[in-house]
Motif scaffolding. Sequence first.
Motif, PDB file in Angstrom:
ATOM      1  N   GLU A   1       0.819  -1.213   0.000  1.00  0.00           N
ATOM      2  CA  GLU A   1       0.000   0.000   0.000  1.00  0.00           C
ATOM      3  C   GLU A   1       0.857   1.268   0.000  1.00  0.00           C
ATOM      4  O   GLU A   1       0.434   2.309  -0.497  1.00  0.00           O
ATOM      5  CB  GLU A   1      -0.934   0.007   1.219  1.00  0.00           C
ATOM      6  N   TYR A   2       2.066   1.179   0.542  1.00  0.00           N
ATOM      7  CA  TYR A   2       2.929   2.367   0.644  1.00  0.00           C
ATOM      8  C   TYR A   2       3.233   2.971  -0.718  1.00  0.00           C
ATOM      9  O   TYR A   2       3.442   4.170  -0.841  1.00  0.00           O
ATOM     10  CB  TYR A   2       4.229   1.983   1.352  1.00  0.00           C
ATOM     11  N   PHE A   3       3.230   2.128  -1.771  1.00  0.00           N
ATOM     12  CA  PHE A   3       3.538   2.621  -3.112  1.00  0.00           C
ATOM     13  C   PHE A   3       2.458   3.580  -3.628  1.00  0.00           C
ATOM     14  O   PHE A   3       2.687   4.301  -4.600  1.00  0.00           O
ATOM     15  CB  PHE A   3       3.706   1.466  -4.090  1.00  0.00           C
ATOM     16  N   LYS A   4       1.282   3.591  -3.000  1.00  0.00           N
ATOM     17  CA  LYS A   4       0.207   4.505  -3.408  1.00  0.00           C
ATOM     18  C   LYS A   4       0.303   5.841  -2.679  1.00  0.00           C
ATOM     19  O   LYS A   4      -0.395   6.785  -3.030  1.00  0.00           O
ATOM     20  CB  LYS A   4      -1.160   3.881  -3.120  1.00  0.00           C
ATOM     21  N   ASP A   5       1.163   5.906  -1.677  1.00  0.00           N
ATOM     22  CA  ASP A   5       1.263   7.090  -0.821  1.00  0.00           C
ATOM     23  C   ASP A   5       2.179   8.140  -1.451  1.00  0.00           C
ATOM     24  O   ASP A   5       3.214   7.814  -2.042  1.00  0.00           O
ATOM     25  CB  ASP A   5       1.832   6.677   0.545  1.00  0.00           C
ATOM     26  N   LYS A   6       1.789   9.414  -1.328  1.00  0.00           N
ATOM     27  CA  LYS A   6       2.632  10.501  -1.837  1.00  0.00           C
ATOM     28  C   LYS A   6       3.988  10.522  -1.145  1.00  0.00           C
ATOM     29  O   LYS A   6       4.988  10.935  -1.730  1.00  0.00           O
ATOM     30  CB  LYS A   6       1.925  11.856  -1.635  1.00  0.00           C
ATOM     31  N   GLU A   7       3.994  10.087   0.117  1.00  0.00           N
ATOM     32  CA  GLU A   7       5.240  10.055   0.877  1.00  0.00           C
ATOM     33  C   GLU A   7       6.265   9.146   0.205  1.00  0.00           C
ATOM     34  O   GLU A   7       7.458   9.439   0.198  1.00  0.00           O
ATOM     35  CB  GLU A   7       4.965   9.572   2.298  1.00  0.00           C
ATOM     36  N   PHE A   8       5.782   8.024  -0.393  1.00  0.00           N
ATOM     37  CA  PHE A   8       6.690   7.107  -1.088  1.00  0.00           C
ATOM     38  C   PHE A   8       7.354   7.797  -2.269  1.00  0.00           C
ATOM     39  O   PHE A   8       8.572   7.692  -2.468  1.00  0.00           O
ATOM     40  CB  PHE A   8       5.935   5.873  -1.573  1.00  0.00           C
ATOM     41  N   LEU A   9       6.563   8.511  -3.073  1.00  0.00           N
ATOM     42  CA  LEU A   9       7.116   9.191  -4.247  1.00  0.00           C
ATOM     43  C   LEU A   9       8.154  10.224  -3.833  1.00  0.00           C
ATOM     44  O   LEU A   9       9.244  10.298  -4.421  1.00  0.00           O
ATOM     45  CB  LEU A   9       5.986   9.850  -5.047  1.00  0.00           C
ATOM     46  N   ASN A  10       7.845  11.017  -2.820  1.00  0.00           N
ATOM     47  CA  ASN A  10       8.807  12.019  -2.345  1.00  0.00           C
ATOM     48  C   ASN A  10      10.066  11.356  -1.803  1.00  0.00           C
ATOM     49  O   ASN A  10      11.185  11.800  -2.094  1.00  0.00           O
ATOM     50  CB  ASN A  10       8.164  12.887  -1.251  1.00  0.00           C
ATOM     51  N   GLU A  11       9.889  10.290  -1.028  1.00  0.00           N
ATOM     52  CA  GLU A  11      11.044   9.582  -0.465  1.00  0.00           C
ATOM     53  C   GLU A  11      11.924   9.011  -1.576  1.00  0.00           C
ATOM     54  O   GLU A  11      13.147   9.155  -1.549  1.00  0.00           O
ATOM     55  CB  GLU A  11      10.550   8.460   0.442  1.00  0.00           C
ATOM     56  N   ALA A  12      11.286   8.361  -2.564  1.00  0.00           N
ATOM     57  CA  ALA A  12      12.044   7.765  -3.670  1.00  0.00           C
ATOM     58  C   ALA A  12      12.775   8.828  -4.468  1.00  0.00           C
ATOM     59  O   ALA A  12      13.920   8.618  -4.898  1.00  0.00           O
ATOM     60  CB  ALA A  12      11.096   6.976  -4.575  1.00  0.00           C
ATOM     61  N   LYS A  13      12.146   9.988  -4.673  1.00  0.00           N
ATOM     62  CA  LYS A  13      12.808  11.069  -5.406  1.00  0.00           C
ATOM     63  C   LYS A  13      14.088  11.499  -4.702  1.00  0.00           C
ATOM     64  O   LYS A  13      15.145  11.668  -5.332  1.00  0.00           O
ATOM     65  CB  LYS A  13      11.866  12.274  -5.544  1.00  0.00           C
TER      66      LYS A  13
END
Length: 458
Positions: A183-195
Motif C-alpha cells: 500500500e505504501y507505493f500509493k502514498d505521496k510520501e513514497f514518491l517524495n522519499e524515492a525522489k
Amino acid sequence: MPRHSFIQMAKLTDLKGRIDYVTNPDRQENLYATYNTADIQFWKMLAKENQEDFKRSGTKGNCIEAREFIVALPENFIDYDKNRPFKTIVDFFKREYGVECFAGLHHNKSMSNYHIHMIFAERKLLPEIMEKIATRNMFFNEAGKHVRTKKEILDEDGEIRAGCTIIPKGEAYERHLFAPKIEYFKDKEFLNEAKYKLTKLINQYVKEEDKKLAVFDKSGPYLPTKKIGKNNPKERQIKADNEVRKQWNHTVDEALLTGLIETEIVVMKRVQISEKVKESIQTYGDFSYLFKSIVEAAINFLKEIISKFLVPPKPVFHGDMEKFNRMEEQRQGFMCLVKQIKTINGLEIQPMKARYELLNPVFKAKERKELAKKLNVAVMHKNNLELQLSSMIESAGYQSIGGFMEDYNRFSEEVSRYKEEVGDWVRGCRVIEIKNRYVKEQNDEGINNPKEKYRNAR
C-alpha cells in the motif's frame, strides 16, 4: 538555482506492452541497455494474478498491473559505462523496497534526454503457493463472482449457464503466487522519499559540486519548467512559458543572494503569481499569454523589493550538516528499535513469564506448553531486534549507542548554535524591513505634504 532532478511515476495497466516498449529496439530511437532483476515469467504471472484479483474484487476502472519510474540522468552520464550507474540505480531500488524491477536505458531522438524507464512490481513473490481449498462445492457466475447455491448459475432448462463454473469440495478455488500489493507505493510520501533517495544516488556520480541535482520543492520559491512531449501542439507556448519561469527563478536566486528570506519570497510567489493565475483562470479561462504577463509583473515586483530591502549576510554553518542529518536518521532508527525491544519485553515477555510461573505444571500442562511456545517466539523476536540494532550501530561506525550519542550531542549543539544565529539574523532582517517601510511611509507622506513639495521644489 540548482538543476532539479526529474523523477516521474506512472501506473501501468498493460505490463506486457510496456515491457515490450521499454526493451524493443524497434520502438526506441536509442536503446542502450536493459536489466531484469527477475525473469520474464515473473512479470507474466504478476500481470495474470493482478487481473484475476481485480476481477474478483468487482472494482470498476482499469487494473494496475505494476508501476514505473522515469528517471532523467545528467547528460554527461552518456560518457560513463552504460551498465554502472544504470544497474546501480535499479539494484538500489530493489534492495531498498524489496521488489523486482525491469528497466531500460534510453536516449530520445534529439539526444537531449538521457533517461531510465524502471518498471517495478507492487507485490512480492510468496515463498510458496498459497491455496484456498473449498470446504464444499462452490459456484461462480459468469463474472467470476462466488454465489451461494447451484440454482443461481442454472438456466431455465436446469443446465449450467455458459461461463459459470463449479469448484468441487476439496479442490483449490483460489491460488496466490504473490503477496498483497504494498500500500505504501500509493502514498505521496513514497514518491517524495524515492525522489530524494534516487537523486542522492545519482549525485554520487556527479563530480562537480555545483552540478549536483536537487529535488524540486513545489512549496518553495521557484517555478517548475514544463516538459515538452513528442508532437505537442502547444510546444511554442510552453517554451515561452518556460522562459519566463526561468527568469523568475533567476530573480529568486538574486533575491536570496541579496539576503531576502526564502519564506518571504514564497509568500510573494503565492500572492503575486499563484493567486493571480487562479483569479485569471476563473475570470477569463485558461489563456496562456495571461500567465506570462502575470509572471513578468511578479518579476518586476520582486526586483523592486530587492532594490529596497537589503539585509546583512546570512550566517554560515561550518559543520557537516549532511553528516548530522544522517546521524539524526540513524538515531531515530536506533530509538525505534530500542522502543520495540522495550515494548516486547514489557508487554509480552515479562507478563508471559509471570503467567507461566503461576500455572500448575500438572493440571495446566497443555496451557503451559502453548504459553512456552508463544514466549519462545517473543524472545526470538526480541533477540532478532537486538541483533539488528547491534548491526546498525556497527554499520554506523560505533561500538555502542553511548559512543554514537556523544558525537550526536556534540553535532546537535553546533546545529543549535547555528539555528540561534539564524534566528537572530531573521529578527534583524525583520527590524530592517520594518524600518525601511517606515522610511518609505514617511517619504510618501512628505511628498503628499504641500509644504514638503514646496521645500523639495526649492
